[in-house]
Motif scaffolding. Structure first.
Motif, PDB file in Angstrom:
ATOM      1  N   LYS A   1       1.895  11.957  -9.499  1.00  0.00           N
ATOM      2  CA  LYS A   1       1.309  13.284  -9.353  1.00  0.00           C
ATOM      3  C   LYS A   1       2.378  14.362  -9.520  1.00  0.00           C
ATOM      4  O   LYS A   1       2.175  15.371 -10.216  1.00  0.00           O
ATOM      5  CB  LYS A   1       0.675  13.389  -7.958  1.00  0.00           C
ATOM      6  CG  LYS A   1      -0.644  14.136  -7.952  1.00  0.00           C
ATOM      7  CD  LYS A   1      -1.333  13.908  -6.628  1.00  0.00           C
ATOM      8  CE  LYS A   1      -2.073  15.133  -6.187  1.00  0.00           C
ATOM      9  NZ  LYS A   1      -2.639  14.958  -4.846  1.00  0.00           N
ATOM     10  N   THR A   2       3.507  14.115  -8.860  1.00  0.00           N
ATOM     11  CA  THR A   2       4.617  15.060  -8.974  1.00  0.00           C
ATOM     12  C   THR A   2       5.056  15.201 -10.427  1.00  0.00           C
ATOM     13  O   THR A   2       5.252  16.316 -10.922  1.00  0.00           O
ATOM     14  CB  THR A   2       5.800  14.565  -8.126  1.00  0.00           C
ATOM     15  OG1 THR A   2       5.325  14.201  -6.853  1.00  0.00           O
ATOM     16  CG2 THR A   2       6.854  15.615  -8.011  1.00  0.00           C
TER      17      THR A   2
ATOM     18  N   GLY B   1       0.819  -1.204   0.000  1.00  0.00           N
ATOM     19  CA  GLY B   1       0.000   0.000   0.000  1.00  0.00           C
ATOM     20  C   GLY B   1       0.851   1.252   0.000  1.00  0.00           C
ATOM     21  O   GLY B   1       0.610   2.187  -0.771  1.00  0.00           O
ATOM     22  N   ASP B   2       1.865   1.232   0.854  1.00  0.00           N
ATOM     23  CA  ASP B   2       2.749   2.399   0.930  1.00  0.00           C
ATOM     24  C   ASP B   2       3.464   2.623  -0.392  1.00  0.00           C
ATOM     25  O   ASP B   2       3.616   3.758  -0.847  1.00  0.00           O
ATOM     26  CB  ASP B   2       3.765   2.205   2.058  1.00  0.00           C
ATOM     27  CG  ASP B   2       3.137   2.422   3.419  1.00  0.00           C
ATOM     28  OD1 ASP B   2       1.910   2.682   3.435  1.00  0.00           O
ATOM     29  OD2 ASP B   2       3.829   2.325   4.435  1.00  0.00           O
ATOM     30  N   LEU B   3       3.907   1.519  -0.986  1.00  0.00           N
ATOM     31  CA  LEU B   3       4.605   1.658  -2.265  1.00  0.00           C
ATOM     32  C   LEU B   3       3.665   2.225  -3.325  1.00  0.00           C
ATOM     33  O   LEU B   3       4.049   3.096  -4.108  1.00  0.00           O
ATOM     34  CB  LEU B   3       5.148   0.303  -2.719  1.00  0.00           C
ATOM     35  CG  LEU B   3       6.420  -0.152  -2.012  1.00  0.00           C
ATOM     36  CD1 LEU B   3       6.849  -1.503  -2.530  1.00  0.00           C
ATOM     37  CD2 LEU B   3       7.526   0.850  -2.225  1.00  0.00           C
ATOM     38  N   ALA B   4       2.419   1.720  -3.318  1.00  0.00           N
ATOM     39  CA  ALA B   4       1.454   2.210  -4.298  1.00  0.00           C
ATOM     40  C   ALA B   4       1.203   3.702  -4.091  1.00  0.00           C
ATOM     41  O   ALA B   4       1.134   4.486  -5.041  1.00  0.00           O
ATOM     42  CB  ALA B   4       0.154   1.424  -4.175  1.00  0.00           C
ATOM     43  N   GLU B   5       1.092   4.065  -2.799  1.00  0.00           N
ATOM     44  CA  GLU B   5       0.867   5.472  -2.473  1.00  0.00           C
ATOM     45  C   GLU B   5       2.049   6.324  -2.955  1.00  0.00           C
ATOM     46  O   GLU B   5       1.858   7.387  -3.568  1.00  0.00           O
ATOM     47  CB  GLU B   5       0.690   5.598  -0.953  1.00  0.00           C
ATOM     48  CG  GLU B   5       0.584   7.018  -0.426  1.00  0.00           C
ATOM     49  CD  GLU B   5      -0.762   7.638  -0.757  1.00  0.00           C
ATOM     50  OE1 GLU B   5      -1.620   6.925  -1.310  1.00  0.00           O
ATOM     51  OE2 GLU B   5      -0.940   8.837  -0.484  1.00  0.00           O
TER      52      GLU B   5
END
Lengths: 255, 175
Positions: free
Chosen positions: B74-75, B63-67
């Motif tokens: 986005k950046t 999840g963290d990696l996906a985030e």
């Protein structure tokens, strides 16, 4: 004789259940022996360690939890690599075997402790358990197709009359080799340790020169102790790997 | 202890303990009990729990990696749009400069054209005047010439032969 290297394997009763007395009752007399005591200690230690260390269910593991996780992943990878994903249904079985043998072996390294796995009946029972699981699951899953285990693929027909008996004999010898390997390793290691340790005592009773000479068996004992720790872990690993491979045969008989 | 067991007895008589069958029953029984207990504890409590811990951790990490991946995209997008905006602005500035330059040049061109046209017109008018004057002058030449000739002839001859003089002059002029 205090130095008798065989005495450490002797089974003594701690207490008995049932049977009012010696040779008197028709019922069973169940002896709780030193062997049974160490089986119980082994099982309690394993369970207590694994259950208590993971109590916190930490996302970031502590040291003990990390050890539990490493044991889990070690055995899980072993089962997955030798028996495939389907073999993972036997993961608790292989894990229990591995931990039981490992911890029993390691407890055996503590002086005055009894080594459960130094008795052929224990290792043979474990090996028979493995082979029974292999045979029962093999027939349950593959039906008579499980017998293809004895017919190696790609072997020309005229060799089969020779190959099939060889395969059958090798299959039947599996529980024997599995149990004798573990039993003999533990037994021989403990006898050797005891013999060399005995030399120290008998040599040092001979005076100053004897004490000097006793340093040799002492060094030997230290080295052997390290070796025996290695053997303890290695034999548990070998037992578990072979179990996984035999289970793989039950899952995929045509190799 | 009152338990003078078979095993103790037989060990004393020299049977190698691991091969002493009288202990087999007890060992098998306790092995079965303890191993069954271990198996149940492992398969029902310990292993599911560790498996769950590992699963939760893996999910969390994934999840963290996906985030992180999402944020990175986005950046990247922001950078891209910034760059596009910048390029756009540059283009616009360039366009404005170009337009201004063009309009100034066009204006200049127009003015110059106008001035030149003006000049050309004036020049044409002047040339016209000159030509007209010249023509007019040329028109008078015959008359003057005939008058002059007549006067000369009158002076010389003493009489006037107006018609003949005119004709002769005209002949000369034409010739």
């Amino acid at each position: 004789m205090a130095n008798d290297p065989i005495k450490q394997f002797k089974i003594t009763d701690i207490f008995t259940i049932g049977g009012a007395g010696e040779g008197e009752t028709g019922g069973f007399e169940i002896a709780f022996t030193n062997s049974a005591l160490f089986m119980v200690i082994t099982v309690v230690s394993i369970s207590a360690f694994l259950i208590l260390s993971t109590r916190g269910r930490g996302l970031v593991p502590g040291r003990l939890q990390l050890l539990s996780e490493m044991l889990y992943e070690f055995v899980a990878n072993m089962v997955r690599s030798s028996a495939g994903t389907e073999g993972m249904k036997f993961f608790p079985f292989v894990f229990s075997l591995f931990m039981f043998v490992l911890v029993a072996n390691l407890f055996g390294m503590v002086p005055y402790f009894f080594t459960v796995t130094s008795h052929i009946i224990v290792t043979f029972a474990l090996a028979m358990l493995v082979i029974s699981v292999v045979i029962i699951y093999g027939f349950m899953r593959n039906g008579l197709g499980f017998l293809k285990l004895f017919v190696p693929a790609g072997v020309p027909g005229y060799v089969l009359p020779i190959v099939i008996p060889i395969e059958i004999v090798s299959f039947l010898s599996r529980p024997i080799s599995l149990s004798v390997r573990l039993f003999a390793n533990m037994l021989a290691g403990h006898i050797t340790l005891k013999v060399f340790a005995g030399f120290i005592v008998s040599l040092s009773s001979l005076g100053a020169v004897g004490v000097l000479g006793a340093t040799l068996p002492f060094a030997m004992t230290v080295a052997l102790t390290a070796l025996e720790f290695l053997v303890s872990a290695l034999q548990a690993y070998v037992f578990a790997v072979l179990t996984s491979m035999y289970l793989n045969d039950a899952i995929h008989p045509s190799h | 202890m009152a338990s003078s067991t078979n095993s103790a007895h037989e060990a004393a008589t020299g049977v190698f303990p691991p091969f002493d069958p009288s202990t087999f029953g007890s060992q098998l029984l306790w092995l079965a009990l303890t191993f069954a207990a271990l198996y149940i504890l492992m398969s029902k409590v310990a292993l599911p729990r560790i498996g769950e811990i590992l699963e939760v951790r893996r999910d969390r990490i994934e999840g963290d990696l996906a985030e992180a991946e999402r944020l990175k995209q986005k950046t990247d997008q922001a950078i891209k749009s910034y760059e596009a905006e910048l390029a756009d602005a540059k283009q616009k500035a360039h366009n404005i400069a170009e337009e201004t330059r063009d309009s100034i040049r066009a204006d200049l061109e127009k003015k110059r054209a106008k001035v030149e046209a003006d000049l050309a017109k004036k020049m044409a008018a002047a040339e016209n005047d000159i030509r007209e004057t010249k023509e007019a002058a040329m028109g008078h030449v015959e008359e003057i010439a005939s008058d002059t000739a007549l006067a000369i002839v009158t002076n010389i001859v003493g009489r006037t032969a107006q018609k003949a003089t005119k004709d002769a002059v005209a002949k000369v002029v034409k010739g």
